[in-house]
Design an enzyme around this catalytic site. Sequence first.
Site, PDB file in Angstrom:
ATOM      1  N   GLN A   1      73.514 -70.542 -19.557  1.00  0.00           N
ATOM      2  CA  GLN A   1      74.607 -71.302 -19.654  1.00  0.00           C
ATOM      3  C   GLN A   1      74.541 -72.443 -20.237  1.00  0.00           C
ATOM      4  O   GLN A   1      75.696 -72.984 -20.731  1.00  0.00           O
ATOM      5  CB  GLN A   1      74.982 -71.705 -17.999  1.00  0.00           C
ATOM      6  CG  GLN A   1      76.545 -72.262 -17.567  1.00  0.00           C
ATOM      7  CD  GLN A   1      76.419 -72.572 -16.293  1.00  0.00           C
ATOM      8  OE1 GLN A   1      76.394 -71.520 -15.308  1.00  0.00           O
ATOM      9  NE2 GLN A   1      77.170 -73.561 -15.713  1.00  0.00           N
TER      10      GLN A   1
ATOM     11  N   CYS B   1      71.977 -63.135 -10.572  1.00  0.00           N
ATOM     12  CA  CYS B   1      70.713 -63.063 -10.298  1.00  0.00           C
ATOM     13  C   CYS B   1      70.208 -64.030  -9.276  1.00  0.00           C
ATOM     14  O   CYS B   1      69.006 -63.912  -8.715  1.00  0.00           O
ATOM     15  CB  CYS B   1      70.051 -63.126 -11.549  1.00  0.00           C
ATOM     16  SG  CYS B   1      70.140 -64.743 -12.581  1.00  0.00           S
TER      17      CYS B   1
ATOM     18  N   CYS C   1      73.428 -63.133 -17.983  1.00  0.00           N
ATOM     19  CA  CYS C   1      72.148 -63.988 -17.998  1.00  0.00           C
ATOM     20  C   CYS C   1      71.090 -63.159 -19.031  1.00  0.00           C
ATOM     21  O   CYS C   1      70.939 -62.082 -18.556  1.00  0.00           O
ATOM     22  CB  CYS C   1      71.648 -64.525 -16.713  1.00  0.00           C
ATOM     23  SG  CYS C   1      70.241 -63.904 -16.370  1.00  0.00           S
ATOM     24  N   GLU C   2      70.326 -63.899 -19.733  1.00  0.00           N
ATOM     25  CA  GLU C   2      69.365 -63.214 -20.692  1.00  0.00           C
ATOM     26  C   GLU C   2      68.126 -63.050 -20.041  1.00  0.00           C
ATOM     27  O   GLU C   2      67.336 -62.167 -20.318  1.00  0.00           O
ATOM     28  CB  GLU C   2      69.272 -64.118 -22.024  1.00  0.00           C
ATOM     29  CG  GLU C   2      68.474 -65.366 -21.910  1.00  0.00           C
ATOM     30  CD  GLU C   2      68.402 -66.113 -23.142  1.00  0.00           C
ATOM     31  OE1 GLU C   2      69.201 -65.918 -24.099  1.00  0.00           O
ATOM     32  OE2 GLU C   2      67.542 -66.802 -23.372  1.00  0.00           O
ATOM     33  N   HIS C   3      68.011 -63.673 -18.841  1.00  0.00           N
ATOM     34  CA  HIS C   3      66.634 -63.364 -18.095  1.00  0.00           C
ATOM     35  C   HIS C   3      66.936 -62.009 -17.220  1.00  0.00           C
ATOM     36  O   HIS C   3      65.788 -61.479 -16.959  1.00  0.00           O
ATOM     37  CB  HIS C   3      66.459 -64.631 -17.062  1.00  0.00           C
ATOM     38  CG  HIS C   3      66.125 -65.969 -17.909  1.00  0.00           C
ATOM     39  ND1 HIS C   3      67.101 -66.982 -17.663  1.00  0.00           N
ATOM     40  CD2 HIS C   3      65.642 -66.196 -18.899  1.00  0.00           C
ATOM     41  CE1 HIS C   3      66.840 -67.897 -18.301  1.00  0.00           C
ATOM     42  NE2 HIS C   3      65.856 -67.480 -19.294  1.00  0.00           N
ATOM     43  N   HIS C   4      67.716 -61.713 -16.791  1.00  0.00           N
ATOM     44  CA  HIS C   4      67.993 -60.390 -15.832  1.00  0.00           C
ATOM     45  C   HIS C   4      69.037 -59.544 -16.284  1.00  0.00           C
ATOM     46  O   HIS C   4      69.481 -58.488 -15.710  1.00  0.00           O
ATOM     47  CB  HIS C   4      68.449 -61.147 -14.501  1.00  0.00           C
ATOM     48  CG  HIS C   4      67.411 -61.946 -13.870  1.00  0.00           C
ATOM     49  ND1 HIS C   4      67.526 -63.215 -14.197  1.00  0.00           N
ATOM     50  CD2 HIS C   4      66.059 -61.717 -13.372  1.00  0.00           C
ATOM     51  CE1 HIS C   4      66.397 -63.768 -13.650  1.00  0.00           C
ATOM     52  NE2 HIS C   4      65.572 -63.065 -12.906  1.00  0.00           N
TER      53      HIS C   4
ATOM     54  N   HIS D   1      75.700 -67.434 -10.741  1.00  0.00           N
ATOM     55  CA  HIS D   1      74.697 -66.411 -11.521  1.00  0.00           C
ATOM     56  C   HIS D   1      74.247 -65.509 -10.334  1.00  0.00           C
ATOM     57  O   HIS D   1      73.601 -65.655  -9.438  1.00  0.00           O
ATOM     58  CB  HIS D   1      73.556 -67.506 -11.748  1.00  0.00           C
ATOM     59  CG  HIS D   1      73.965 -68.246 -12.911  1.00  0.00           C
ATOM     60  ND1 HIS D   1      73.413 -68.068 -14.289  1.00  0.00           N
ATOM     61  CD2 HIS D   1      74.538 -69.429 -13.066  1.00  0.00           C
ATOM     62  CE1 HIS D   1      73.721 -68.917 -15.015  1.00  0.00           C
ATOM     63  NE2 HIS D   1      74.478 -69.793 -14.235  1.00  0.00           N
TER      64      HIS D   1
HETATM   65 ZN   LIG Z   1      69.222 -64.872 -14.600  1.00  0.00          ZN
END
Ligand SMILES: [Zn+2]
Length: 191
Positions: A116, A150, A73-76, A148
């Site tokens: 995703q 995260c 995941c690109e956020h975490h 996910h």
């Molecule tokens: Zn994430």
Amino acid sequence: MNLLIRKILISIGENPDREGLKETPQRVEKMYKEIFRGYDKTQEPNITIFNNGVDGIEYDQMIMDQGDYYSHCEHHMVPFFGRYWFAYIPHPKGKILGLSKVGRIVDWFSAKLQVQERLTHDVVEHLWKSLANEKDPIGMGLVMEGEHLCKSMRGVKKKGKMRTTYLMGAIKDDPAARAEFMDWVNKNGEL
Ligand SMILES: [Zn+2]
């Protein structure tokens, strides 16, 4: 990158010089090269396509494939992973796909920082374009389910699972084809 990983270790409160962590920055760098190889254009897998009819039959029914995937995941920058269900209906005068390639394309687009929704979209657009030389495929669809970390690791939800869907052509617009595809997915999927 070694030094950067070392800095991360320090910043989370670790001692990068203790025995167990001595080789960690090098290991992480090496692993990143592999799991983020999707940024390296030279490693893009070739897609084998054939003329429909070359086997003596112009196939115009649904062809399905399923498998696993692992992405980040690109956020975490932590993993999300799960199963995918892919199907397409080739154009009788168009191209057919070497099905073993679907998994390799999923792997390829997974091997970078992703969300995703975009992963699902990019795989379908890429495979669609690969087949659409003169005749577009009749339909194509992909469902991905992903856990996910995260979310799951932090207890935001009990299970950080989600499903994304991207449909094109008849699998999107023809209710019978759509139902055939989605029934198959729902029989196997968890969400
Ligand atoms: Zn994430």
